[in-house]
Design a protein around this motif. Structure first.
Motif, PDB file in Angstrom:
ATOM      1  N   ILE A 166      42.233  37.175  40.346  1.00 56.47           N
ATOM      2  CA  ILE A 166      40.866  37.688  40.419  1.00 56.47           C
ATOM      3  C   ILE A 166      40.222  37.482  39.059  1.00 56.47           C
ATOM      4  O   ILE A 166      40.792  37.852  38.021  1.00 56.47           O
ATOM      5  N   ILE A 167      39.048  36.880  39.065  1.00 52.83           N
ATOM      6  CA  ILE A 167      38.265  36.682  37.853  1.00 52.83           C
ATOM      7  C   ILE A 167      37.138  37.705  37.842  1.00 52.83           C
ATOM      8  O   ILE A 167      36.342  37.774  38.781  1.00 52.83           O
ATOM      9  N   GLY A 168      37.092  38.522  36.802  1.00 57.23           N
ATOM     10  CA  GLY A 168      36.052  39.537  36.690  1.00 57.23           C
ATOM     11  C   GLY A 168      35.066  39.234  35.582  1.00 57.23           C
ATOM     12  O   GLY A 168      35.466  38.881  34.464  1.00 57.23           O
ATOM     13  N   ASP A 169      33.784  39.351  35.899  1.00 56.41           N
ATOM     14  CA  ASP A 169      32.742  39.146  34.882  1.00 56.41           C
ATOM     15  C   ASP A 169      31.684  40.243  34.943  1.00 56.41           C
ATOM     16  O   ASP A 169      30.530  40.036  34.581  1.00 56.41           O
ATOM     17  N   ARG A 170      32.114  41.428  35.410  1.00 50.32           N
ATOM     18  CA  ARG A 170      31.196  42.564  35.525  1.00 50.32           C
ATOM     19  C   ARG A 170      29.954  42.177  36.333  1.00 50.32           C
ATOM     20  O   ARG A 170      28.835  42.508  35.974  1.00 50.32           O
ATOM     21  N   TYR A 171      30.196  41.462  37.417  1.00 50.10           N
ATOM     22  CA  TYR A 171      29.123  41.035  38.319  1.00 50.10           C
ATOM     23  C   TYR A 171      28.045  40.242  37.588  1.00 50.10           C
ATOM     24  O   TYR A 171      26.853  40.434  37.785  1.00 50.10           O
ATOM     25  N   GLY A 172      28.519  39.314  36.749  1.00 53.31           N
ATOM     26  CA  GLY A 172      27.619  38.388  36.079  1.00 53.31           C
ATOM     27  C   GLY A 172      27.040  38.874  34.779  1.00 53.31           C
ATOM     28  O   GLY A 172      26.267  38.145  34.142  1.00 53.31           O
TER      29      GLY A 172
ATOM     30  N   LEU B 125      30.768  29.764  33.871  1.00 50.74           N
ATOM     31  CA  LEU B 125      32.119  29.955  33.356  1.00 50.74           C
ATOM     32  C   LEU B 125      33.002  30.610  34.416  1.00 50.74           C
ATOM     33  O   LEU B 125      34.142  30.191  34.640  1.00 50.74           O
ATOM     34  N   SER B 126      32.474  31.634  35.078  1.00 45.41           N
ATOM     35  CA  SER B 126      33.242  32.314  36.129  1.00 45.41           C
ATOM     36  C   SER B 126      33.542  31.374  37.289  1.00 45.41           C
ATOM     37  O   SER B 126      34.677  31.327  37.788  1.00 45.41           O
ATOM     38  N   ARG B 127      32.542  30.636  37.720  1.00 43.54           N
ATOM     39  CA  ARG B 127      32.739  29.715  38.839  1.00 43.54           C
ATOM     40  C   ARG B 127      33.754  28.631  38.485  1.00 43.54           C
ATOM     41  O   ARG B 127      34.558  28.217  39.323  1.00 43.54           O
TER      42      ARG B 127
ATOM     43  N   ILE C  19      39.453  34.915  43.707  1.00 39.22           N
ATOM     44  CA  ILE C  19      38.172  35.512  44.065  1.00 39.22           C
ATOM     45  C   ILE C  19      37.542  36.118  42.813  1.00 39.22           C
ATOM     46  O   ILE C  19      38.175  36.212  41.758  1.00 39.22           O
ATOM     47  N   ARG C  20      36.300  36.536  42.981  1.00 36.59           N
ATOM     48  CA  ARG C  20      35.526  37.009  41.831  1.00 36.59           C
ATOM     49  C   ARG C  20      35.140  38.483  42.015  1.00 36.59           C
ATOM     50  O   ARG C  20      34.547  38.842  43.026  1.00 36.59           O
ATOM     51  N   ASN C  21      35.539  39.301  41.068  1.00 39.94           N
ATOM     52  CA  ASN C  21      35.053  40.677  40.877  1.00 39.94           C
ATOM     53  C   ASN C  21      35.597  41.737  41.831  1.00 39.94           C
ATOM     54  O   ASN C  21      35.523  42.930  41.487  1.00 39.94           O
ATOM     55  N   LYS C  22      36.111  41.379  42.968  1.00 38.43           N
ATOM     56  CA  LYS C  22      36.526  42.400  43.912  1.00 38.43           C
ATOM     57  C   LYS C  22      38.027  42.328  44.158  1.00 38.43           C
ATOM     58  O   LYS C  22      38.520  41.261  44.539  1.00 38.43           O
ATOM     59  N   PRO C  23      38.732  43.430  43.935  1.00 39.75           N
ATOM     60  CA  PRO C  23      38.231  44.758  43.547  1.00 39.75           C
ATOM     61  C   PRO C  23      38.211  45.011  42.036  1.00 39.75           C
ATOM     62  O   PRO C  23      37.959  46.137  41.615  1.00 39.75           O
ATOM     63  N   TYR C  24      38.482  43.988  41.234  1.00 41.78           N
ATOM     64  CA  TYR C  24      38.541  44.191  39.782  1.00 41.78           C
ATOM     65  C   TYR C  24      37.471  43.354  39.093  1.00 41.78           C
ATOM     66  O   TYR C  24      37.608  42.132  38.947  1.00 41.78           O
TER      67      TYR C  24
ATOM     68  N   ALA D 102      32.921  37.211  28.139  1.00 44.93           N
ATOM     69  CA  ALA D 102      34.183  37.908  28.385  1.00 44.93           C
ATOM     70  C   ALA D 102      34.518  37.849  29.863  1.00 44.93           C
ATOM     71  O   ALA D 102      33.726  38.272  30.707  1.00 44.93           O
ATOM     72  N   LEU D 103      35.690  37.316  30.167  1.00 41.17           N
ATOM     73  CA  LEU D 103      36.208  37.276  31.526  1.00 41.17           C
ATOM     74  C   LEU D 103      37.507  38.070  31.587  1.00 41.17           C
ATOM     75  O   LEU D 103      38.324  38.012  30.662  1.00 41.17           O
ATOM     76  N   GLN D 104      37.690  38.805  32.670  1.00 38.31           N
ATOM     77  CA  GLN D 104      38.977  39.437  32.933  1.00 38.31           C
ATOM     78  C   GLN D 104      39.690  38.607  33.983  1.00 38.31           C
ATOM     79  O   GLN D 104      39.092  38.197  34.974  1.00 38.31           O
ATOM     80  N   ILE D 105      40.964  38.350  33.747  1.00 38.34           N
ATOM     81  CA  ILE D 105      41.767  37.645  34.741  1.00 38.34           C
ATOM     82  C   ILE D 105      42.920  38.531  35.167  1.00 38.34           C
ATOM     83  O   ILE D 105      43.638  39.094  34.340  1.00 38.34           O
ATOM     84  N   GLU D 106      43.068  38.698  36.467  1.00 36.60           N
ATOM     85  CA  GLU D 106      44.155  39.475  37.055  1.00 36.60           C
ATOM     86  C   GLU D 106      45.079  38.504  37.787  1.00 36.60           C
ATOM     87  O   GLU D 106      44.636  37.715  38.619  1.00 36.60           O
ATOM     88  N   VAL D 107      46.368  38.585  37.477  1.00 32.87           N
ATOM     89  CA  VAL D 107      47.373  37.761  38.150  1.00 32.87           C
ATOM     90  C   VAL D 107      48.162  38.657  39.092  1.00 32.87           C
ATOM     91  O   VAL D 107      48.635  39.719  38.690  1.00 32.87           O
ATOM     92  N   ASN D 108      48.303  38.215  40.332  1.00 35.20           N
ATOM     93  CA  ASN D 108      49.064  39.005  41.303  1.00 35.20           C
ATOM     94  C   ASN D 108      50.541  39.004  40.912  1.00 35.20           C
ATOM     95  O   ASN D 108      51.178  37.957  40.838  1.00 35.20           O
ATOM     96  N   ARG D 109      51.089  40.198  40.666  1.00 34.53           N
ATOM     97  CA  ARG D 109      52.478  40.300  40.206  1.00 34.53           C
ATOM     98  C   ARG D 109      53.462  39.729  41.223  1.00 34.53           C
ATOM     99  O   ARG D 109      54.539  39.246  40.847  1.00 34.53           O
ATOM    100  N   ALA D 110      53.107  39.803  42.497  1.00 32.37           N
ATOM    101  CA  ALA D 110      54.048  39.378  43.538  1.00 32.37           C
ATOM    102  C   ALA D 110      54.390  37.901  43.447  1.00 32.37           C
ATOM    103  O   ALA D 110      55.420  37.472  43.988  1.00 32.37           O
ATOM    104  N   ILE D 111      53.566  37.109  42.768  1.00 37.51           N
ATOM    105  CA  ILE D 111      53.853  35.678  42.694  1.00 37.51           C
ATOM    106  C   ILE D 111      54.825  35.338  41.567  1.00 37.51           C
ATOM    107  O   ILE D 111      55.272  34.196  41.473  1.00 37.51           O
TER     108      ILE D 111
END
Length: 293
Positions: A189-195, A202-204, A218-223, A241-250
């Protein structure tokens, strides 16, 4: 609280020379648990580690080899969370009165996830008893403030050197996260605080790179990004500033915290993502969507 020297609190892995306008930050991968903290906790073993962004520092370890600094915490998120305001504190956790400048009413505090968390994942209470107020304030003064001072220096230096900068705030998320309205599991998940914290281009581009590598992104949801993304992202000034979340299960067994056998493949994929992001930014460095207007 015993004095903890700054170099023990966090690390800055510097490149030989910074050649790309990126700063990577891993604020939740710390796994050095102070003995006095363990003594205060009702949790132990793997239970106390449920809030860690497991091995995220290793996933993004190639940042310095690619020419960007990597800031990473050694202290655990359960002890102090630097992805919060400095004084988001829950008065129910402390003996004594918090100072008037403390934010005691935030949604994160209400959920037990303030600057000094009350719970770890799965709603498990951390502490067996209340903490002295001064101990909580000491953690902020001795850990939070030096950490953010280091992060600000890296961002400011990057901005001065390149005329703009990109902060990538690196995190992991539980494997049971699903896309709203479906059973699809995002890998990233890539987060950019809704643009508001980074250029939409950059987010795209980040999403596109990950999808081309075969991941679900995906972008912003749920993080959408936390305090760090919101606080440091100033696109109008050329600071993204971008936040990137990596799914731990992978990449990790969430029950045992053992790495999957293909963990190196995920590290290679993340390295490829960082390399392609750097290439994109280098190509469009003069684009007004990235550079300050």
């Amino acid at each position: 609280m015993p004095e903890i020297r700054e170099y023990e609190l966090f690390e800055i892995r510097e490149p030989v020379s910074q050649t790309i306008p990126f700063v990577y930050n891993s604020p939740h991968s710390g796994r050095i648990y102070p003995p006095e903290f363990i003594a205060q906790s009702r949790l132990e073993g793997i239970s106390i580690r449920r809030s860690e962004d497991h091995y995220v520092d290793e996933l993004f370890s190639a940042a310095s080899l690619l020419g960007a600094p990597l800031l990473l915490a050694n202290f655990p998120r359960a002890y102090l969370d630097v992805n919060r305001e400095p004084y988001e504190l829950d008065p129910r956790m402390f003996d004594g009165l918090l100072p008037p400048y403390a934010n005691i009413n935030s949604l994160r505090v209400a959920g037990g996830l303030g600057t000094i968390p009350r719970i770890v994942a799965e709603n498990m209470e951390i502490y067996a008893r209340r903490l002295p107020v001064q101990e909580g304030l000491d953690r902020v003064e001795s850990i939070y403030i030096p950490y953010h001072a280091a992060l600000r220096r890296l961002i400011a230096r990057t901005h001065v050197q390149f005329g703009f900068g990109v902060l990538i705030d690196c995190h992991s998320m539980p494997g049971n996260v699903r896309v709203a309205g479906s059973n699809a599991r995002p890998d990233f998940i890539i987060g950019d605080r809704y643009g508001t914290s980074a250029s939409a281009d950059l987010s795209r581009t980040a999403i596109s790179i990950l999808e081309e590598m075969g991941f679900t992104a995906i972008r912003n949801k749920p993080y959408a990004g936390g305090f760090i993304t919101e606080h440091y992202g100033r696109p109008a000034r050329g600071l993204h500033a971008l936040q990137i979340e990596v799914n731990r299960a992978i990449y990790v067994d969430e029950g045992t915290l053992e790495k999957h056998t293909d963990f190196p493949l995920i590290v290679n994929a993340v390295t490829g993502f960082m390399r392609q992001m750097a290439s994109y930014v280098d190509q469009f460095a003069t684009d007004t969507a990235l550079a300050a207007e």
